[in-house]
Scaffold this motif. Structure first.
Motif, short mmCIF file in Angstrom:
data_model
loop_
_atom_site.label_atom_id
_atom_site.label_comp_id
_atom_site.label_asym_id
_atom_site.label_seq_id
_atom_site.Cartn_x
_atom_site.Cartn_y
_atom_site.Cartn_z
N LEU A 155 56.00 -12.92 1.16
CA LEU A 155 57.09 -13.06 2.13
C LEU A 155 58.45 -12.90 1.47
CD1 LEU A 155 56.11 -15.99 4.52
CD2 LEU A 155 56.14 -13.56 4.99
N ASN A 156 58.61 -13.54 0.31
CA ASN A 156 59.91 -13.45 -0.37
C ASN A 156 60.25 -12.00 -0.75
OD1 ASN A 156 60.33 -16.17 -0.16
ND2 ASN A 156 59.59 -16.68 -2.18
N VAL A 157 59.24 -11.29 -1.26
CA VAL A 157 59.48 -9.89 -1.65
C VAL A 157 59.80 -9.05 -0.41
CG1 VAL A 157 58.34 -7.81 -2.55
CG2 VAL A 157 58.13 -9.97 -3.78
N CYS A 158 59.05 -9.26 0.66
CA CYS A 158 59.28 -8.46 1.87
C CYS A 158 60.67 -8.71 2.45
CB CYS A 158 58.23 -8.77 2.93
SG CYS A 158 56.61 -8.14 2.52
N LEU A 159 61.07 -9.97 2.48
CA LEU A 159 62.39 -10.28 3.03
C LEU A 159 63.50 -9.75 2.13
CD1 LEU A 159 61.90 -13.77 4.63
CD2 LEU A 159 62.71 -11.72 5.74
N GLN A 160 63.30 -9.94 0.83
CA GLN A 160 64.32 -9.46 -0.12
C GLN A 160 64.52 -7.95 0.03
OE1 GLN A 160 63.35 -9.43 -4.24
NE2 GLN A 160 65.29 -10.32 -4.83
N ALA A 161 63.42 -7.25 0.22
CA ALA A 161 63.51 -5.79 0.36
C ALA A 161 64.28 -5.42 1.62
CB ALA A 161 62.12 -5.19 0.41
N ARG A 162 64.16 -6.22 2.66
CA ARG A 162 64.91 -5.92 3.89
C ARG A 162 66.41 -6.11 3.70
NH1 ARG A 162 62.42 -5.52 8.77
NH2 ARG A 162 64.05 -6.51 9.94
N TYR A 163 66.77 -7.06 2.83
CA TYR A 163 68.20 -7.31 2.63
C TYR A 163 68.82 -6.33 1.65
CZ TYR A 163 66.92 -11.50 5.04
OH TYR A 163 66.42 -12.35 5.97
N ARG A 164 67.96 -5.78 0.80
CA ARG A 164 68.49 -4.83 -0.17
C ARG A 164 68.84 -3.54 0.56
NH1 ARG A 164 64.22 -4.79 -4.16
NH2 ARG A 164 63.39 -3.17 -2.86
N GLN A 165 70.06 -3.12 0.41
CA GLN A 165 70.47 -1.93 1.15
C GLN A 165 69.94 -0.66 0.52
OE1 GLN A 165 72.96 -1.57 3.97
NE2 GLN A 165 71.92 -3.48 4.37
N ASP A 166 70.02 -0.59 -0.80
CA ASP A 166 69.52 0.63 -1.42
C ASP A 166 68.06 0.41 -1.76
OD1 ASP A 166 69.65 0.26 -4.75
OD2 ASP A 166 70.84 -1.10 -3.54
N LYS A 167 67.26 1.38 -1.42
CA LYS A 167 65.82 1.25 -1.61
C LYS A 167 65.40 1.92 -2.92
CE LYS A 167 65.25 -0.18 2.74
NZ LYS A 167 65.03 -1.56 3.06
N LYS A 168 66.38 2.04 -3.83
CA LYS A 168 66.12 2.77 -5.08
C LYS A 168 64.94 2.20 -5.86
CE LYS A 168 70.29 3.66 -6.74
NZ LYS A 168 71.33 3.36 -7.70
N GLN A 169 64.94 0.85 -6.00
CA GLN A 169 63.91 0.24 -6.82
C GLN A 169 62.51 0.47 -6.22
OE1 GLN A 169 64.34 -3.93 -7.64
NE2 GLN A 169 62.31 -4.01 -8.51
N ALA A 170 62.43 0.29 -4.89
CA ALA A 170 61.13 0.47 -4.25
C ALA A 170 60.64 1.90 -4.43
CB ALA A 170 61.24 0.15 -2.77
N ARG A 171 61.56 2.85 -4.36
CA ARG A 171 61.16 4.24 -4.47
C ARG A 171 60.67 4.59 -5.86
NH1 ARG A 171 65.56 5.84 -1.15
NH2 ARG A 171 66.74 6.27 -3.02
N THR A 172 61.19 3.88 -6.88
CA THR A 172 60.78 4.23 -8.23
C THR A 172 59.42 3.63 -8.59
OG1 THR A 172 62.02 2.35 -9.05
CG2 THR A 172 63.11 4.49 -9.17
N LEU A 173 58.93 2.72 -7.75
CA LEU A 173 57.63 2.12 -8.03
C LEU A 173 56.53 3.08 -7.60
CD1 LEU A 173 57.93 -1.56 -6.80
CD2 LEU A 173 57.89 -0.74 -9.12
N ARG A 174 55.65 3.37 -8.51
CA ARG A 174 54.51 4.20 -8.16
C ARG A 174 53.31 3.73 -8.94
NH1 ARG A 174 54.98 4.73 -4.08
NH2 ARG A 174 56.30 6.14 -2.94
N LEU A 175 52.49 2.90 -8.32
CA LEU A 175 51.29 2.43 -8.98
C LEU A 175 50.14 3.34 -8.53
CD1 LEU A 175 51.76 -1.43 -8.53
CD2 LEU A 175 52.09 -0.12 -10.60
N GLU A 176 49.73 4.19 -9.47
CA GLU A 176 48.70 5.18 -9.13
C GLU A 176 47.34 4.53 -8.87
OE1 GLU A 176 49.64 8.19 -8.69
OE2 GLU A 176 51.64 8.05 -9.58
#
Lengths: 169, 194
Positions: free
Chosen positions: A67-88
């Motif tokens: 929940l904390n990660v999901c909410l934090q991601a909603r507040y983060r305006q730039d989605k740069k970090q999420a986009r750089t994550l790639r767990l193959e």
């Protein structure tokens, strides 16, 4: 050879992956965003595992992180970090649509749609309820009292029922 | 619709899309990603703080060896500015919530506290960043007037313009990113408490 911590990580992730992904989906706009969120949750679980001392149950602890990660991601305006994550090593396996009931799918879509319309805090409480967690655990995850959780759930369910009925009509 | 029916529909969604983990690869994969993220954070820290760490001894040298009084004063101001910048950024970074396993309410409150500190930093940037930087740089350049160096006023104007640009960039960040974020956080915290 895998350490005890690595074993624990792999075991709990294997058992909870679908449940955590369902929570991520309710905070995401689409499948790609849900996957990004889920990957971020996995990273945070691994990062936080050395700090887990067993004060809370393991499922409570993982839902908190999710929940904390999901909410934090909603507040983060730039989605740069999420986009750089790639767990193959994480894939999504989609079932061909002809293999599941159309009516069932429609009902799920309606439920999902209605959950999306809730505010973030109501959403957190109701997804934990739908995950079949007892009020005590929901209270531990959200930091609210059990009574407060019960009152909230009653109110959110009523909103949800009205919304689903409208969606399905 | 009964509670059980709702829960059944919710659980059935897993039939449509399942997560598959390659357990043999996962640990390596997670480690690699964390290392990449750490590198990103270190790089940002080097950019933000490293420049000030690098400039600090430079201004110390110029304060000792440049013979012009105003340039010496400017260098001392800039040294203080660099030291204060390092302190201020480190202090705020240290307060960033790290425990993502806190109860939701507590986690959101910590996020809000951190965000408010970041906002305070940007709101007061004119006093602790722009003013010492512009004054220090201007004095440093004006000091060279003693030997009749040319183009000094241009450099002073350059320092002032740079200060103004930095100020507006900070305000843009404050209004575009931090204020809406705080608003959303406040809404979630208050709706959680209702």
């Amino acid at each position: 050879m895998a350490t005890k911590q690595e074993d624990l990580f792999l075991t709990v992730l294997e058992s909870y992956k679908d449940r955590l992904y369902r929570v991520c989906k309710s905070y995401a706009k689409g499948s790609d965003e849900a996957q990004d969120l889920f990957q971020e949750v996995v990273l945070n679980i691994w990062k936080s595992l050395p700090g887990y001392k067993g004060q809370a149950g393991l499922s409570t602890w993982m839902y908190r992180i999710t929940l904390n990660v999901c909410l934090q991601a909603r507040y983060r305006q730039d989605k740069k970090q999420a986009r750089t994550l790639r767990l193959e090593s994480i894939h999504m396996e989609k079932t061909p649509s002809e293999e599941f009931d159309a009516e069932e799918e429609e009902r799920y879509k309606a439920l999902h749609q209605c959950i999306q319309q809730l505010n973030d805090s109501d959403k957190s409480v109701i997804v934990l309820f739908l995950e079949d967690l007892p009020y005590k655990d929901i209270a531990e995850i959200t930091g609210l009292t059990e009574n407060h959780v019960a009152v909230k759930i009653k109110r959110i369910k009523s909103k949800l029922f009205t919304c689903i009925t409208t969606e399905l009509c | 619709m009964l509670d059980e029916e709702l829960k059944r529909i919710w659980n059935a969604s897993t039939q449509q899309e399942r997560v598959k983990l390659d357990l043999a690869l996962l640990l390596q994969d997670v480690d690699n990603q964390l290392r990449a993220l750490d590198r990103g954070i270190k790089f940002r820290n080097v950019l933000e703080i490293g420049v000030a760490v690098f400039l600090l001894p430079m201004f110390l040298i110029s304060a000792v060896f440049i013979p012009f009084l105003l340039s010496k004063i400017g260098s001392i101001i800039l040294m203080g500015f660099c030291a204060f910048l390092i302190y201020k950024l480190k202090k705020v970074r240290a307060q960033k919530p790290k425990d993502v396993a806190l109860p939701l309410k507590e986690y959101l409150q910590e996020q809000r506290l951190y965000l408010q500190q970041e906002m305070r930093l940007l709101t007061t940037v004119a006093y602790w960043y722009i003013a010492p930087f512009v004054v220090g740089m201007s004095l440093f350049f004006i000091g060279f007037a003693e030997i009749g160096a040319e183009g000094l006023w241009l450099k002073v104007v350059g320092a002032i313009v740079l200060g103004i640009v930095i100020y507006f960039l900070n305000q843009w960040e404050l209004n575009r990113r931090l204020k809406p974020m705080l608003e959303k956080l406040n809404q979630t915290i208050s709706s959680l408490q209702v």
